[in-house]
Design an enzyme around this catalytic site. Structure first.
Site, PDB file in Angstrom:
ATOM      1  N   GLU A 260       0.847  -1.197   0.000  1.00 14.53           N
ATOM      2  CA  GLU A 260       0.000   0.000   0.000  1.00 14.53           C
ATOM      3  C   GLU A 260       0.881   1.244   0.000  1.00 14.53           C
ATOM      4  O   GLU A 260       1.940   1.246   0.630  1.00 14.53           O
ATOM      5  CB  GLU A 260      -0.924  -0.011   1.221  1.00 14.53           C
ATOM      6  CG  GLU A 260      -1.939  -1.153   1.194  1.00 14.53           C
ATOM      7  CD  GLU A 260      -2.938  -1.088   2.351  1.00 14.53           C
ATOM      8  OE1 GLU A 260      -2.875  -0.125   3.147  1.00 14.53           O
ATOM      9  OE2 GLU A 260      -3.770  -1.990   2.444  1.00 14.53           O
ATOM     10  N   HIS A 278      -8.226   1.207   1.647  1.00 13.46           N
ATOM     11  CA  HIS A 278      -8.043   1.047   3.091  1.00 13.46           C
ATOM     12  C   HIS A 278      -8.961   2.016   3.857  1.00 13.46           C
ATOM     13  O   HIS A 278      -8.512   2.857   4.637  1.00 13.46           O
ATOM     14  CB  HIS A 278      -6.582   1.294   3.485  1.00 13.46           C
ATOM     15  CG  HIS A 278      -6.195   0.563   4.738  1.00 13.46           C
ATOM     16  ND1 HIS A 278      -4.953   0.002   4.926  1.00 13.46           N
ATOM     17  CD2 HIS A 278      -6.880   0.286   5.880  1.00 13.46           C
ATOM     18  CE1 HIS A 278      -4.883  -0.572   6.109  1.00 13.46           C
ATOM     19  NE2 HIS A 278      -6.042  -0.404   6.713  1.00 13.46           N
ATOM     20  N   ALA A 281     -11.431   2.314   8.556  1.00  9.41           N
ATOM     21  CA  ALA A 281     -11.609   3.229   9.680  1.00  9.41           C
ATOM     22  C   ALA A 281     -12.068   4.618   9.239  1.00  9.41           C
ATOM     23  O   ALA A 281     -12.075   5.550  10.047  1.00  9.41           O
ATOM     24  CB  ALA A 281     -10.296   3.355  10.453  1.00  9.41           C
TER      25      ALA A 281
END
Length: 528
Positions: A260, A278, A281
């Site tokens: 990443e 990603h 969150a």
């Protein structure tokens, strides 16, 4: 006045907390590595998310730095080993993202089942391809969970509410906890054969890396759909690509990748793959929660010495720290050794018992037991700290007990950590010498007095003539230098233990040679 640098995007609430508590704070997100190294020497604390890389070079340029606070769970972007060596505390916020990440996994499962991203793109392009996007229902399908801890249990709860059948593989999940969640606990092979949808919720460790390997993907039920919002590296991406192309895997939804940022991957070209950058969150609520938590934790540490959610240091009050610190280090080392030996055997832990004798029996045991638990669990589950170790153990149905003995023994102070699995019980005992130096004194009731070292080799063998010579020759022929050599045995000709301190990590090839020696029962390298 202590100074804090916030080098990533963090909620303004974090700045407000630092200022309200009398700390000076600079908010400078987006610093290049060279820019960070140039100014980090002025700060006592560094608050980051995932963009900033806290490398050894950054830490070397930060003589004043006392604490790094990671607003989030993973600390992959922080060199914890280097931070520990420099005495810098590394904190995270292990629970602030749980609901958000679980909801993202559920959202990805819905999107995968109904092909929502492609359907949206097609419709916006002026097409009306109603027959092209034939989805599947979640109702009545079987969801396989790999990992049923904090996030996995939330996913299980939501899936049960959707009337899905949920099967879970987690060595730490107790039958009682499984019943409470409404899931069926199964072994990995059975999960592979039954799951219509499979979602991963486990940390990335030596045991879980490529848990969906090419071999295991081949064992999956044909037509399975895979969701990964946990960690890149859990799935062999090349093998997944081939399985998606062949139709063995019907689809995949990935929020995390081996490398990443993931800007170029063969998976991006497949229509039956959904990818997000990603985002597990990435909600306003989660960002606010972790910002508030990390600011409070860092302020507490800098103002009073209190440590919460530390990756590399036990959590204690400022008053207790001087007296408890050497005992907590002993507990951590004993637990870490027990955990590494248990992880090597692949057994699920059923119970952990911590016992205190002599001077140790007079102390506050909670932080010591937590340090031992963190030591045991970390080799099996990734970074577990003193704050969340008791919760992790409880969620997985591990029976934890602590016992104090008023009796006087051979040592003025003694800690004993016992780990019980389905197959065996292993106890390690340790003491302090010169008031603050941890020393191992017994393993499974066999006296073995040894100091802990960064790199060690543990061997159990049958006590027969010639073994030590052959063992020593294997290490010598491989150019492995022995720092210290400790032996112990239960009785002549019976079980024996050999514990060796090494100057450098033992190569895997040499470990394989040791394991192949006659009379060897177990050989495992240890790192502290």
């Amino acid at each position: 006045m202590a100074k804090i640098l916030i080098s990533d995007k963090l909620s303004p609430a974090a700045v407000a907390i630092f200022e309200r508590r009398g700390l000076e704070v600079d908010f400078k997100p987006g610093l290049a590595p060279a820019e960070l190294r140039a100014i980090i020497g002025n700060y006592d604390g560094l608050a980051v998310r995932s963009a900033t890389k806290v490398t050894r070079e950054v830490l070397d340029a930060a003589p004043k730095l006392r604490v790094v606070g990671r607003a989030g769970i993973g600390v992959d972007n922080v060199d914890v080993t280097s931070a520990t060596a420099r005495g810098v505390v590394v904190m995270n916020t292990p629970y602030g993202n749980a609901i958000t990440t679980a909801e993202h996994a559920i959202a990805m499962m819905f999107a995968l089942a109904r092909q929502l991203p492609d359907a949206s793109t097609s419709t916006k392009a002026g097409k009306w391809e109603k027959n092209r996007f034939m989805g599947v229902e979640l109702f009545g399908k079987t969801l396989g969970l790999i990992g049923c801890g904090n996030i996995g249990s939330i996913v299980a709860d939501r899936a049960v509410g959707l009337k899905m059948k949920v099967v879970a593989f987690d060595p730490f999940l107790s039958e009682k906890r499984a019943v409470e969640l409404g899931v069926e606990k199964v072994e990995l092979e059975e999960l592979f054969s039954r799951a219509d949808f499979l979602t991963l919720h486990t940390p990335l460790t030596e045991q879980t890396k490529n848990i969906l390997s090419r071999e295991n993907i081949a064992k999956l039920r044909r037509g399975v759909r895979i969701i990964n919002c946990a960690r890149g590296g859990l799935v062999d991406e090349a093998a997944l690509y081939d399985a998606l192309k062949s139709g063995h895997v019907a689809g995949a939804a990935l929020d995390v990748f081996e490398t990443e940022p993931a800007t170029d991957s063969p998976l991006f070209a497949l229509e039956n793959v959904i990818c997000t950058p990603h985002l597990g969150a990435a909600t306003a609520e989660a960002q606010e929660n972790v910002a508030l938590q990390v600011a409070d934790q860092m302020a507490d540490f800098l103002l009073s010495g209190a440590v919460s959610n530390a990756i590399n240091m036990p959590s204690v009050t400022a008053e207790e720290a001087p007296r408890l610190k050497p005992y907590m280090e002993l507990a951590r080392l004993l637990g870490g050794m027990a955990g590494q030996l248990t992880a090597a055997g692949g057994d699920a832990i059923r119970a952990i018992r911590v016992e205190y004798e002599g001077h140790a029996a007079e102390l506050n045991h909670k932080p010591l037991t937590a340090a031992a638990l963190a030591g045991v669990l970390t080799p099996l589950m990734g970074a577990v700290n003193m704050v969340n170790a008791p919760v992790v153990a409880r969620e997985r149905g591990i029976d934890v007990a602590e016992t104090t003995h008023e009796r006087s023994g051979e040592y003025q102070t003694l800690l004993r950590v016992t780990v019980r699995t389905d197959r065996q019980e292993r106890a390690l005992e340790g003491t302090l010498i010169a008031n603050d130096k941890p020393r191992l004194v017994a393993i499974k009731g066999i006296s073995v007095e040894a100091d802990f070292a960064p790199h060690m080799l543990y061997v159990t063998n049958h006590d027969k003539p010639g073994f030590i010579g052959r063992f020593g020759m294997v290490l010598a022929d491989a150019g492995v230098n022995i720092a210290t050599f400790h032996l112990g045995r239960a009785a002549a000709g019976g079980d024996a233990i050999c514990l060796v301190s090494l100057d450098a990590p033992l190569p895997d090839a040499v470990l394989a040679e040791v394991r192949a020696l006659p009379l060897v029962v177990q050989a495992q390298k240890l790192a502290f």
